[in-house]
Motif scaffolding. Structure first.
Motif, PDB file in Angstrom:
ATOM      1  N   TYR A  51       0.810  -1.217   0.000  1.00 17.45           N
ATOM      2  CA  TYR A  51       0.000   0.000   0.000  1.00 17.45           C
ATOM      3  C   TYR A  51       0.844   1.269   0.000  1.00 17.45           C
ATOM      4  N   ARG A  58      -4.314   2.497  -1.362  1.00 14.53           N
ATOM      5  CA  ARG A  58      -4.169   2.313   0.091  1.00 14.53           C
ATOM      6  C   ARG A  58      -5.470   1.771   0.675  1.00 14.53           C
ATOM      7  N   ALA A  59      -5.396   1.440   1.974  1.00 21.23           N
ATOM      8  CA  ALA A  59      -6.537   0.798   2.636  1.00 21.23           C
ATOM      9  C   ALA A  59      -7.805   1.647   2.548  1.00 21.23           C
ATOM     10  N   ASN A  75      -1.856   9.781   7.574  1.00 18.72           N
ATOM     11  CA  ASN A  75      -2.129   8.393   7.934  1.00 18.72           C
ATOM     12  C   ASN A  75      -3.630   8.130   7.794  1.00 18.72           C
ATOM     13  N   ASP A  76      -3.972   7.074   7.043  1.00 23.41           N
ATOM     14  CA  ASP A  76      -5.386   6.767   6.811  1.00 23.41           C
ATOM     15  C   ASP A  76      -6.080   6.291   8.094  1.00 23.41           C
ATOM     16  N   CYS A 160       6.030  -3.528  12.738  1.00 24.37           N
ATOM     17  CA  CYS A 160       5.948  -2.774  11.485  1.00 24.37           C
ATOM     18  C   CYS A 160       5.118  -3.569  10.490  1.00 24.37           C
ATOM     19  N   SER A 161       4.150  -2.903   9.914  1.00 23.42           N
ATOM     20  CA  SER A 161       3.169  -3.602   9.100  1.00 23.42           C
ATOM     21  C   SER A 161       3.598  -3.768   7.648  1.00 23.42           C
ATOM     22  N   HIS A 166       9.739   3.236   5.345  1.00 22.87           N
ATOM     23  CA  HIS A 166       8.922   4.413   5.653  1.00 22.87           C
ATOM     24  C   HIS A 166       9.067   4.762   7.123  1.00 22.87           C
ATOM     25  N   GLN A 168       7.009   7.321  10.368  1.00 16.37           N
ATOM     26  CA  GLN A 168       5.770   8.014  10.715  1.00 16.37           C
ATOM     27  C   GLN A 168       6.097   9.320  11.428  1.00 16.37           C
TER      28      GLN A 168
HETATM   29  P1  H2U Z   1       4.154   0.995  10.652  1.00 20.12           P
HETATM   30  O1  H2U Z   1       5.154   2.077  10.378  1.00 20.12           O
HETATM   31  O2  H2U Z   1       4.153   0.582  12.092  1.00 20.12           O
HETATM   32  O3  H2U Z   1       4.294  -0.136   9.714  1.00 20.12           O
HETATM   33  O4  H2U Z   1       2.717   1.609  10.342  1.00 20.12           O
HETATM   34  C1  H2U Z   1       2.334   2.016   9.054  1.00 20.12           C
HETATM   35  C2  H2U Z   1       1.261   3.053   9.161  1.00 20.12           C
HETATM   36  O5  H2U Z   1       0.614   3.182   7.889  1.00 20.12           O
HETATM   37  C3  H2U Z   1       0.174   2.705  10.166  1.00 20.12           C
HETATM   38  O6  H2U Z   1       0.131   3.725  11.136  1.00 20.12           O
HETATM   39  C4  H2U Z   1      -0.734   3.420   8.081  1.00 20.12           C
HETATM   40  C5  H2U Z   1      -1.102   2.664   9.333  1.00 20.12           C
HETATM   41  O7  H2U Z   1      -2.152   3.291  10.013  1.00 20.12           O
HETATM   42  N1  H2U Z   1      -1.473   3.001   6.886  1.00 20.12           N
HETATM   43  C6  H2U Z   1      -2.117   3.953   6.114  1.00 20.12           C
HETATM   44  O8  H2U Z   1      -2.127   5.138   6.460  1.00 20.12           O
HETATM   45  N2  H2U Z   1      -2.743   3.578   4.960  1.00 20.12           N
HETATM   46  C7  H2U Z   1      -2.827   2.292   4.520  1.00 20.12           C
HETATM   47  O9  H2U Z   1      -3.361   2.033   3.472  1.00 20.12           O
HETATM   48  C8  H2U Z   1      -2.279   1.185   5.362  1.00 20.12           C
HETATM   49  C9  H2U Z   1      -1.474   1.603   6.567  1.00 20.12           C
END
Ligand code: H2U
Ligand code: ZN
Length: 341
Positions: A51, A58-59, A75-76, A160-161, A166, A168
């Protein structure tokens, strides 16, 4: 006679006012760690299911632009919202809550899905530094925002997803707990000594040498005397800068340089992409000068002995205080011995 290398002791963290328990005798036994060669899952340069990759959805349904450099978006699933209405809740001083406005952003370091900080060129990393500076400047000037926290969670083990490199940025109205502690300690020290706590600390560490990892003209990376995580490091500004925006051109290049060198050492430690949480601490964005502050970054990596053997902050750590076996001096020596490429 008491010796830091032999006897259980506690060490003081002057930045937070907290103590860490050190048990060096537990590591007198010879090193038994294995360097497991985990099949490093090779990442593609572009992942259609990511994403964060350019052009992907994105989500929330938004589509990323076909970005070619760094890319910043709201951030979504933001934990903080700027339009949060003011308000307070207080029940007999025991149940206390306050509305907390703020904003959360995500910064993609590069369009490349596989390009970690450790593998970026200096020029590529410099673009990330410039993005941090611009974000800090923009968010700091917002009337509601008092603190801008830039941080990176790297690796699944850190929650970390997504492997796409990246970080934040969370920016909000009040100082977060860690900043409250560091602010209080640095201010008190400045009032008592007329000097910056971290400047004097750095001077002392550069004289001692045993906890240094690497440095350039603008930054020194070291394992702090009071480190809690096995291979925790502190990246300290060598010049009187209180925030990212005060870095000049050379300072920004030096920041890019030190982050690359340090993360390559980390990757070489257990021959895996090294997981960590890292982030910058800098002066509050309240319009004051804060001469007591020094820009610095903390790296908190969880690995202890190998790619899979991590330190847990459980039991005594949760109920009493943090504890470590391997001394900060030993950790620094190991990090110092590793190549930077
Ligand atoms: P990590 O840095 O912990 O992986 O988190 C990724 C962030 O990305 C997380 O806070 C955001 C999640 O809310 N995100 C989006 O804003 N849009 C998306 O489509 C998926 C994840
Ligand atoms: Zn990606």
């Amino acid at each position: 006679m008491f010796h830091l290398k032999e006897h259980p002791h506690r060490r003081f963290n002057p930045l937070t006012g907290e103590w860490v328990l050190v048990s060096p005798h537990r590591t007198q036994r010879p090193w038994q760690g294995q360097v497991e060669k985990l099949p490093a899952a090779a990442q593609p340069a572009y992942d259609p299911n990511c994403y964060l990759c350019p052009g992907n959805e994105r989500a929330g349904g938004v589509r990323n632009p076909h970005y070619t450099s760094t890319f910043v978006f709201e951030n979504d699933f933001a934990a903080l919202k700027l339009d949060t209405p003011p308000g307070e809740f207080n029940l007999r001083g025991l149940l206390v809550a306050q509305a907390e406005p703020g904003t959360c952003r995500v910064v993609c370091f590069s369009p490349r899905h596989d390009l970690t900080v450790a593998r970026m060129s200096l020029a590529e990393m410099r673009l990330v530094v410039d993005t941090w500076v611009a974000q800090y400047q923009e968010l700091s000037s917002h009337p509601v925002i008092q603190y801008v926290q830039i941080f990176e969670n790297r690796g699944e083990i850190m929650g970390c997803s997504n492997t796409h490199p990246h970080c934040q940025i969370w920016a909000n109205r009040t100082l977060p707990n860690e900043i409250v502690k560091e602010q209080a300690a640095q201010r008190r020290f400045f009032e008592q000594h007329g000097a910056c706590l971290l400047d004097l600390y750095l001077e002392l560490e550069r004289e001692a040498g045993e906890r240094l990892v690497c440095e350039n003209d603008s930054f020194t990376a070291l394992v702090p005397f009071w480190a809690v995580w096995p291979f925790e490091t502190l990246v300290l500004a060598r010049r009187p800068v209180t925030s990212l925006e005060q870095l000049d051109d050379a300072g920004r290049n030096d920041l890019a340089d030190i982050l690359g060198r340090l993360t390559r050492r980390y990757d070489n430690l257990f021959a895996v992409p090294f997981p960590y949480s890292m982030g910058f601490h800098q002066r509050p964005s309240d319009g004051q000068e804060h001469p007591e502050w020094r820009l610095h970054a903390h790296f908190y990596p969880p690995l202890l002995r190998s790619a899979t053997v991590r330190k847990f902050m459980v039991g005594y750590e949760m109920l009493a205080m943090p504890q470590r076996d391997i001394t900060p001096e030993t950790a620094a020596e190991r990090l110092r011995s590793l190549p930077e490429s």
